[in-house]
Design a protein around this motif. Sequence first.
Motif: not given
Length: 72
Positions: A9-34
Motif C-alpha cells: 500500500l505504501d508503494d502504491l500511494v507513493d507511485r500515485y502521488e509521484t504520478l500526480s505531480l506529472l503532466d496529466p495530459e501525457d498519455p503515458e502518465v494517464r495510463r500509469r495513473t489509471a
Amino acid sequence: MLLAHPAVLDDLVDRYETLSLLDPEDPEVRRRTADVSYTLCVATGTRDVDAALIAARLRLPGARPEDDSVLT
C-alpha cells in the motif's frame, strides 16, 4: 476479503502521488495513473481512488494514535 500488505500500500500511494505531480495530459502518465488507481482500489476494496487513498493511508504503520508498530 484479503488485505494488501502495508508495504504494498505504501508503494502504491507513493507511485500515485509521484504520478500526480506529472503532466496529466501525457498519455503515458494517464495510463500509469489509471493502472495505479485501479490497483489501489482493488487492494483496499474501494471503488474510487480518493477512498482508496484514505483506506491505504489508514492501514500504514503509525496512522493511528494507538498504533505501536512504528517506534519513535
